[in-house]
Write an enzyme that holds these catalytic residues in place. Structure first.
Site, PDB file in Angstrom:
ATOM      1  N   HIS A 135       0.998  -1.317  -0.208  1.00  0.00           N
ATOM      2  CA  HIS A 135      -0.430  -0.063   0.197  1.00  0.00           C
ATOM      3  C   HIS A 135       0.758   1.125   0.096  1.00  0.00           C
ATOM      4  O   HIS A 135       1.853   0.568   0.555  1.00  0.00           O
ATOM      5  CB  HIS A 135      -0.752  -0.182   1.300  1.00  0.00           C
ATOM      6  CG  HIS A 135      -2.205   0.741   1.379  1.00  0.00           C
ATOM      7  ND1 HIS A 135      -2.002   2.103   1.857  1.00  0.00           N
ATOM      8  CD2 HIS A 135      -3.417   0.769   1.196  1.00  0.00           C
ATOM      9  CE1 HIS A 135      -2.811   2.796   1.153  1.00  0.00           C
ATOM     10  NE2 HIS A 135      -3.968   1.752   1.183  1.00  0.00           N
ATOM     11  N   ASP A 212       4.117  -4.793   8.050  1.00  0.00           N
ATOM     12  CA  ASP A 212       1.400  -3.845   8.474  1.00  0.00           C
ATOM     13  C   ASP A 212       0.881  -4.345   8.208  1.00  0.00           C
ATOM     14  O   ASP A 212       0.782  -5.037   7.262  1.00  0.00           O
ATOM     15  CB  ASP A 212       2.048  -3.077   6.853  1.00  0.00           C
ATOM     16  CG  ASP A 212       0.543  -2.000   6.422  1.00  0.00           C
ATOM     17  OD1 ASP A 212      -0.401  -2.151   6.818  1.00  0.00           O
ATOM     18  OD2 ASP A 212       0.013  -1.641   5.049  1.00  0.00           O
ATOM     19  N   GLN A 215      -4.569  -5.205   7.478  1.00  0.00           N
ATOM     20  CA  GLN A 215      -5.394  -6.486   6.297  1.00  0.00           C
ATOM     21  C   GLN A 215      -5.078  -7.642   7.429  1.00  0.00           C
ATOM     22  O   GLN A 215      -6.115  -8.469   6.851  1.00  0.00           O
ATOM     23  CB  GLN A 215      -5.465  -5.799   5.387  1.00  0.00           C
ATOM     24  CG  GLN A 215      -4.947  -4.961   4.242  1.00  0.00           C
ATOM     25  CD  GLN A 215      -7.128  -4.304   4.386  1.00  0.00           C
ATOM     26  OE1 GLN A 215      -7.729  -5.045   4.285  1.00  0.00           O
ATOM     27  NE2 GLN A 215      -6.846  -3.147   3.768  1.00  0.00           N
ATOM     28  N   LYS A 238     -10.828  -0.615   9.928  1.00  0.00           N
ATOM     29  CA  LYS A 238     -10.587  -1.408   9.769  1.00  0.00           C
ATOM     30  C   LYS A 238     -11.283  -3.519  10.204  1.00  0.00           C
ATOM     31  O   LYS A 238     -11.198  -3.877   9.678  1.00  0.00           O
ATOM     32  CB  LYS A 238      -9.691  -1.928   8.643  1.00  0.00           C
ATOM     33  CG  LYS A 238      -9.430  -1.389   7.469  1.00  0.00           C
ATOM     34  CD  LYS A 238      -7.656  -1.202   6.882  1.00  0.00           C
ATOM     35  CE  LYS A 238      -7.372   0.113   5.935  1.00  0.00           C
ATOM     36  NZ  LYS A 238      -8.077   0.509   4.753  1.00  0.00           N
ATOM     37  N   CYS A 378      -4.999   2.357  -3.771  1.00  0.00           N
ATOM     38  CA  CYS A 378      -3.565   2.672  -2.930  1.00  0.00           C
ATOM     39  C   CYS A 378      -1.820   1.456  -2.972  1.00  0.00           C
ATOM     40  O   CYS A 378      -0.927   2.193  -2.428  1.00  0.00           O
ATOM     41  CB  CYS A 378      -3.720   3.044  -1.939  1.00  0.00           C
ATOM     42  SG  CYS A 378      -4.708   4.399  -1.411  1.00  0.00           S
TER      43      CYS A 378
HETATM   44  C1  PLP Z   1      -2.391  -2.666   3.265  1.00  0.00           C
HETATM   45  C2  PLP Z   1      -2.322  -1.178   4.598  1.00  0.00           C
HETATM   46  N1  PLP Z   1      -1.826  -0.915   4.502  1.00  0.00           N
HETATM   47  C3  PLP Z   1      -1.856   1.043   5.151  1.00  0.00           C
HETATM   48  C4  PLP Z   1      -3.799   1.329   4.747  1.00  0.00           C
HETATM   49  C5  PLP Z   1      -3.110   2.493   5.061  1.00  0.00           C
HETATM   50  O1  PLP Z   1      -4.464   2.345   6.268  1.00  0.00           O
HETATM   51  P1  PLP Z   1      -5.020   3.808   7.029  1.00  0.00           P
HETATM   52  O2  PLP Z   1      -5.235   4.895   5.552  1.00  0.00           O
HETATM   53  O3  PLP Z   1      -6.192   3.779   7.877  1.00  0.00           O
HETATM   54  O4  PLP Z   1      -3.828   4.545   7.527  1.00  0.00           O
HETATM   55  C6  PLP Z   1      -4.336   0.521   3.718  1.00  0.00           C
HETATM   56  C7  PLP Z   1      -5.571   1.082   3.803  1.00  0.00           C
HETATM   57  O5  PLP Z   1      -6.028   1.535   3.191  1.00  0.00           O
HETATM   58  C8  PLP Z   1      -4.396  -0.693   3.919  1.00  0.00           C
HETATM   59  O6  PLP Z   1      -4.580  -1.343   3.132  1.00  0.00           O
END
Ligand code: PLP
Lengths: 420, 153
Positions: A135, A212, A215, A238, A378
């Site tokens: 991401h 990270d 998910q 999430k 993203c």
């Molecule tokens: C794998 C992953 N990392 C990071 C994020 C970022 O999360 P947040 O937008 O809550 O900071 C997301 C969410 O879109 C994600 O799916």
């Protein structure tokens, strides 16, 4: 699939929004990887805080202040237990995953000029490794860190199936590697990465491992000690909690040596015009008034998931994934982007539909009451890797039913018909 | 139309233009060329115009993207080819107004007649995320025409 232990219909009743209609149809919400819905218990916890206990934390000695502090700190205990952290001091509340990851990256660049933080220093000749499926939140902060420090930014490539190229691991992660940061479960592909393999290699070369888990924490049991990682980020919204709160978890000995990122109230030990010393973790990393109600809401979400049991959550979603992959394979012109077998993958399924742009797919599904996401999620390098501008993505959660997957499959078939 | 409701954004006219786009060919003999992209859907269009005596003598384009962007560019081409530049730009203004109305526009008969097939995009105005798709070709046409005007003494 719905065993007596896991009753999806009962769970659905806990989520007020699921009674909504969209364009005159019952809402079929298949966008939980984007953000999940919130159970009544979370909404109540937030309302109860504001209605009955509202006060700032950690600074007021009056009754409301101590109630607020107790509730806020109780959430830290809940989160710590949920991921099996060794202590509550290992839990830092942040705004979201993105802020947690940026916190790590900025703390590491601040180490350059902070005495006592030598082990975090990186510079020219050092390497930072991510994967091609990250991401942007776990990619851009590291690119920027490389830019600030002169370190080299590298990545592990992915194969046609949406998995890391195993043979590249030992080459890309090498003696020059200082940080390996990767996604546990990909938001774009659903892939669950081989944490043990990557941790083993990273630690063998002395690199720090950042996970990270945005998910994965909502969908499977995550035990930070068993995983053997060093730092981890995840996000409240999430995992059935509110927006505005996320978590940085770190091994205490690391957090204790990491320099601060944001400065302000509550992160200090003593302030003098000649210099300041910092509070111990977690408070060192929580400058200013935190997201009190949101953290309490996250605590309620953790209680909710704990009561269901993360093993049961995982079983439910694995069954849905297998069901969906099989059903989607029957749609002519549909191609799964990512692993097409229900092994080492989660309940997030990206696909392309021949001759129809993902934005048209999602808009036409919306007209049928079905919410999915279209775009690069993203994770633009993933789309580039597969030579497509975007994908359509259906993602499931604890409240998803096989009937909803049937609706998706019928809906996608309808989209194909319209564009035939 | 396959059971889609009258309120569907995907009116038959839009689908027809998407499947069989008009003027979708790059002119060899042209006075200006522009390339526009819409980051929302990753839509792209390359558009060329030929201007003679203050009118759009010919227009052709190539593009890729969602059905709304491609169909709208096709409809726009039909409308402006052969028109003098002032009328083409007036139509562009009219269509822009329709798209920016958030779905609350009530087109008069005269405007509706002038927009011909483009009225099929009325439903798109309710979806802010898709308005840029519908405008892509129109903005490209405006940009290309402006270039030819700037080029003249
Ligand atoms: C794998 C992953 N990392 C990071 C994020 C970022 O999360 P947040 O937008 O809550 O900071 C997301 C969410 O879109 C994600 O799916």
């Amino acid at each position: 699939m719905t065993s007596s232990a896991f009753d999806v219909e009962a769970i659905r009743k806990d989520f007020p929004i699921l009674t909504r209609e969209v364009h005159g149809r019952p809402l079929v919400y298949l966008d939980s990887a984007n953000t999940s819905h919130k159970p009544r218990a979370v909404l109540d916890a937030i309302e109860d805080f504001y209605a009955a206990h509202n006060s700032n934390v950690a600074r007021a000695v009056h009754t409301l202040g101590s109630e607020a502090t107790t509730l806020f700190e109780a959430s830290r205990d809940k989160v710590a237990a949920f991921i099996n952290a060794a202590s509550r001091e290992e839990i830092v509340f942040t705004k979201n995953s993105s802020e947690a990851l940026n916190l790590i990256a900025y703390s590491i660049s601040n180490a350059t000029t902070t005495p006592g933080a030598e082990r975090f220093r990186i510079g020219p000749g050092d390497e930072i490794v991510v994967t091609e499926m990250e991401h942007h939140s776990n990619l851009v902060p590291w690119q920027l860190l490389a830019q600030r420090t002169g370190a080299t930014f590298r990545w592990l490539p992915i194969d046609d199936d949406g998995r890391l190229v195993e043979s590249s691991i030992d080459e890309i992660i090498n003696e020059r590697t200082k940080i390996v940061s990767f996604v546990h479960q990909s938001n774009a592909l659903g892939t669950v990465n081989p944490v043990a393999r990557l941790v083993e290699r990273a630690h063998a070369v002395g690199a720090l491992v950042v996970l990270d888990a945005s998910q994965s924490v909502p969908h499977m049991p995550v035990d930070v000690q068993a995983l053997g990682i060093d730092l981890m980020a995840f996000t409240g919204h999430k995992m059935y909690g509110p927006t505005g709160v996320g978590v940085l978890w770190g091994r205490y000995d690391l957090l204790a040596e990491m320099p601060p990122f944001l400065a302000g109230g509550e992160m200090i030990e003593t302030v003098d015009m000649a210099g300041t010393t910092y509070a111990l973790p977690p408070h060192r990393f929580e400058a200013g008034t935190p997201m009190i109600a949101e953290a309490i809401g996250l605590g309620a979400a953790v209680d909710y998931l704990t009561a269901i049991g993360m093993d049961a959550v995982h079983d439910h979603e694995q069954a849905l994934t297998a069901y969906a992959l099989e059903a989607m394979a029957t749609v002519p012109g549909l191609r799964i982007i990512g692993p097409d077998q229900p092994v080492d993958r989660g309940a997030t399924i990206s696909f392309a539909l021949k001759g129809v742009h993902p934005h048209d797919v999602s808009q036409l599904l919306d007209e049928q009451g079905i919410a999915v996401r279209a775009g690069h999620h993203c994770a633009r390098p993933v789309c580039v890797r597969y030579g497509i501008a975007a994908t359509t993505r259906a993602s499931f959660g604890i409240y998803t039913t096989t009937a909803e997957i049937d609706a998706l499959v019928a809906g996608v078939a309808r989209v194909s018909e319209v564009f035939a | 139309m396959s059971g889609l409701s009258m309120e569907s954004m995907y009116q038959e006219i839009i689908l027809d233009h998407y499947k069989h786009p008009h003027h979708r060919v790059l002119l060899e003999d042209f006075d200006a060329e522009v390339h526009h992209v819409n980051p929302t859907c990753g839509d792209e269009v390359t558009l060329r115009v030929q201007v003679r005596d203050g009118a759009i003598a010919a227009l052709g384009w190539q593009g890729e993207g969602c059905s709304i962007s491609q169909a709208s560019t096709s409809v726009m081409s039909d409308l402006v080819v052969g028109k003098d530049i002032a009328s083409a730009l007036a139509l562009q203004e009219l269509f822009l107004g329709l798209m920016q109305s958030k779905g609350s526009a009530h087109l008069g008969d005269e405007d509706a007649d002038a927009l011909e097939d483009a009225v099929a995009f009325e439903g798109v105005a309710k979806y802010p995320a898709r308005v840029k798709c519908a405008l892509l070709g129109w903005m490209a046409m405006k940009g290309a025409v402006a270039q030819t005007e700037g080029a003249r003494p």
